[in-house]
Scaffold this motif. Structure first.
Motif, PDB file in Angstrom:
ATOM      1  N   ILE A 213       0.827  -1.207   0.000  1.00  0.00           N
ATOM      2  CA  ILE A 213       0.000   0.000   0.000  1.00  0.00           C
ATOM      3  C   ILE A 213       0.864   1.261   0.000  1.00  0.00           C
ATOM      4  N   LEU A 217       0.625   4.076  -2.849  1.00  0.00           N
ATOM      5  CA  LEU A 217       0.394   5.490  -2.548  1.00  0.00           C
ATOM      6  C   LEU A 217       1.489   6.368  -3.134  1.00  0.00           C
ATOM      7  N   LEU A 272      -5.970   5.220 -15.912  1.00  0.00           N
ATOM      8  CA  LEU A 272      -6.014   4.797 -14.504  1.00  0.00           C
ATOM      9  C   LEU A 272      -7.270   3.978 -14.193  1.00  0.00           C
ATOM     10  N   MET A 276      -8.589   1.128 -11.046  1.00  0.00           N
ATOM     11  CA  MET A 276      -9.319   1.675  -9.900  1.00  0.00           C
ATOM     12  C   MET A 276      -9.935   0.611  -8.982  1.00  0.00           C
ATOM     13  N   ILE A 279      -7.332  -1.007  -6.915  1.00  0.00           N
ATOM     14  CA  ILE A 279      -6.764  -0.087  -5.922  1.00  0.00           C
ATOM     15  C   ILE A 279      -7.745   0.114  -4.767  1.00  0.00           C
ATOM     16  N   LEU A 280      -9.020   0.315  -5.114  1.00  0.00           N
ATOM     17  CA  LEU A 280     -10.043   0.496  -4.078  1.00  0.00           C
ATOM     18  C   LEU A 280     -10.085  -0.717  -3.161  1.00  0.00           C
ATOM     19  N   PHE A 283      -7.263  -0.681  -0.639  1.00  0.00           N
ATOM     20  CA  PHE A 283      -7.478   0.248   0.464  1.00  0.00           C
ATOM     21  C   PHE A 283      -8.550  -0.264   1.418  1.00  0.00           C
ATOM     22  N   ASN A 284      -9.613  -0.827   0.859  1.00  0.00           N
ATOM     23  CA  ASN A 284     -10.688  -1.344   1.700  1.00  0.00           C
ATOM     24  C   ASN A 284     -10.212  -2.487   2.571  1.00  0.00           C
TER      25      ASN A 284
END
Lengths: 290, 272
Positions: A213, A217, A272, A276, A279-280, A283-284
């Protein structure tokens, strides 16, 4: 305990400022951006006319656009990798008690608090051929390197990026190291694991998701590098250090072609989009684990 | 055991020295006389009158004091507006289930979208409302940029408050508005501090929107300093002093609030 209607009214009232902001600064600009991308919209021409896909076709055939995309990607991959390795190594170094740790830790975070644009100005000062500290030191050591020459500019920019952003990867690596259960290290020590074995068999496997992560980032952030490179080189020499951000900025504000700039911005976001959901999810996942 | 760890201090100090070279270099240059600066980097001749600092602060007629004021105005109002906009919405999301998982997801997606995407639309939008080169356009854009992180941090902070406190107030007959303003808001002090320090830092650092949306009246220090280098390229002493001064406010603020900075950045990173 709350009535449903009361809940609904309260929700809308409390969210109203945010929704207002989103409507005026997200949805409206989004419409404007898409509209502009499909128009012939130039500062030099009075009238704005519909242009269909012209801007996109121009972009796809523009070698400069593709080279700036290539530069941005290679720059982002290289700085992110180097900064993760250096930041994590420094975090491992700080993961113990030593004299003056608190003060040194605070000093490590200073680059985070300095605006990249201001740092770039300072870089130009200390790298200045005639009065700068760094060329002066290099000359003392008998090295004759021209820092801004085509040959060395990439290395220069990567080094500067590391000076600015390693603090960030350091801090996040350090936080994730702190969140590791200490018993793990104790039991590894009892089992007679060497420092090296502990690092590669215990620490790294456990921290792998967090490190990923941090990588993500930093990578996403470095894709939009603008200030540092723009102030240092303006994208030059030629267009060799032109990031996508600088390309879009110049298209709009140096050449006055808003249509082309908007089309380029849309293409970048489209590149991108496929990533997405992944990536989401990353993070979740991290959110739920905590 | 204690004795051995001195080597860590030495290595860490060495790295910090490298990381801080630009800052120390600027300070060093700003304290020397013009003569010494132009004679080479290792000529030791310091200016006891601090002429460069006086020049940067207005003695030489530069616009620096006004850049400085602009940065302060933009950053402070951005912090204020970001909190006003994000906190109530975060409460609605966490406690009232507003928007389901979609608002947080949108926030993460927005954080991933490069800010450059909004450059041209914002320029057009603010031009058409005659807000170009006024602090308000920069305050609004920075609020937009920082709102996503603020929303996520506030959601976290609110989740950490035991809901029983709010329920007790509810039983006592407090309205939702009263609970939000009098109970939840004061309880998430650390969350507000984290949002405040990060938002201040990021809006002070903004260059992309400042360079597009300001031309002279609303110019903040980032753009001012960068233009300074190109237009007064020989006045290195004054530039160094100006840049060093520009770095100080966020540096002092963030160092004082370091605990919240660390917490905010880590939470924002780990949870998106």
């Amino acid at each position: 305990m709350l009535l449903k209607t009361e809940r609904t009214i309260a929700s809308w009232v409390l969210s109203a400022p945010l929704l207002l902001l989103l409507a005026s600064l997200l949805i409206w600009p989004l419409v404007l951006g898409v509209q502009t991308a499909f128009s012939r919209d130039r500062l030099s021409e009075f009238e704005v006319t519909a242009a269909g896909l012209d801007n996109f076709i121009t972009l796809l055939n523009a070698p400069n656009f593709w080279s700036s995309l290539g530069f941005t990607l290679s720059y982002a991959v290289i700085v992110t990798s180097l900064e993760i390795v250096l930041g994590f190594t420094l975090a491992l170094l700080f993961d113990r008690a030593f004299p003056a740790k608190k003060l040194l830790f605070s000093l490590m975070l200073v680059p985070i608090m300095v605006a990249p644009a201001l740092l770039a100005v300072m870089f130009r000062l200390i790298l200045n051929e005639n009065i700068g500290l760094v060329p002066g030191l290099l000359r003392l050591m008998g090295l004759e390197v021209s820092i801004f020459a085509q040959k060395s500019i990439f290395t220069t920019l990567v080094s500067l990026d590391m000076l600015e952003y390693t603090a960030f990867t350091f801090l996040l690596s350090y936080s994730s190291l702190q969140s590791m259960p200490k018993e793990l290290f104790e039991s590894a020590a009892i089992d007679g694991a060497s420092a090296r074995q502990t690092l590669f068999r215990v620490t790294l496997p456990i921290l792998q998701p967090s490190l990923f992560i941090i990588f993500l980032l930093r990578f996403l952030d470095s894709l939009r590098t603008f200030d540092l490179i723009y102030i240092m080189t303006g994208g030059g020499p030629g267009t060799t250090t032109q990031t996508v951000g600088i390309y879009i900025f110049k298209a709009a504000f140096a050449y006055g072609d808003f249509g082309l700039a908007s089309a380029a911005a849309i293409l970048i976001v489209l590149f991108l989009v496929p990533f997405m959901p992944g990536i989401l999810r990353q993070f979740n996942l991290a959110g739920e684990r905590k | 055991m204690k004795k051995r760890s001195y080597w860590v201090t030495i290595i860490a100090f060495f790295f910090i020295l490298i990381f801080l070279t630009p800052l120390l270099g600027a300070l060093y240059t700003s304290l020397r006389t013009d003569n010494a600066i132009l004679s080479g980097p290792f000529v030791w001749e310091f200016d006891k009158d601090l002429t460069h600092f006086k020049n940067a602060l207005g003695a030489a007629g530069y616009d620096f004091p006004s850049f400085f004021r602009n940065s302060l105005v933009i950053s402070c109002f951005t912090v204020f507006l970001t909190v006003i906009v994000s906190f109530p919405a975060a409460y609605a999301i966490v406690r009232l289930g507003f928007g389901g998982p979609w608002l947080p997801r949108l926030a993460v997606a927005l954080r991933i979208t490069p800010a450059i995407f909004f450059m041209v639309p914002f320029y057009k939008l603010f031009t058409s409302y005659d807000m170009i080169d006024k602090p308000i356009s920069l305050i609004l854009s920075n609020t937009f940029l920082n709102m996503t992180l603020a929303l996520l941090l506030f959601c976290d902070a609110i989740r950490e408050i035991p809901i029983e406190i709010e329920e007790a107030a509810r039983v006592d007959g407090a309205s939702i508005g009263r609970i939000v303003a009098r109970i939840t808001f004061p309880l998430i002090g650390p969350g507000i501090a984290a949002v405040g320090v990060l938002t201040f830092l990021f809006s002070w650092s903004d260059y992309l929107f400042a360079v597009v949306l300001s031309s002279s009246n609303a110019t903040p220090v980032t753009v001012g300093a960068a233009n300074f280098v190109t237009s007064y390229g020989v006045r290195w002493g004054d530039i160094s002093a100006a840049v060093f001064l520009s770095v100080l406010p966020p540096l002092i603020f963030a160092t004082a609030a370091q605990r919240f900075l660390v917490k905010g950045l880590s939470a924002g990173a780990v949870k998106g």
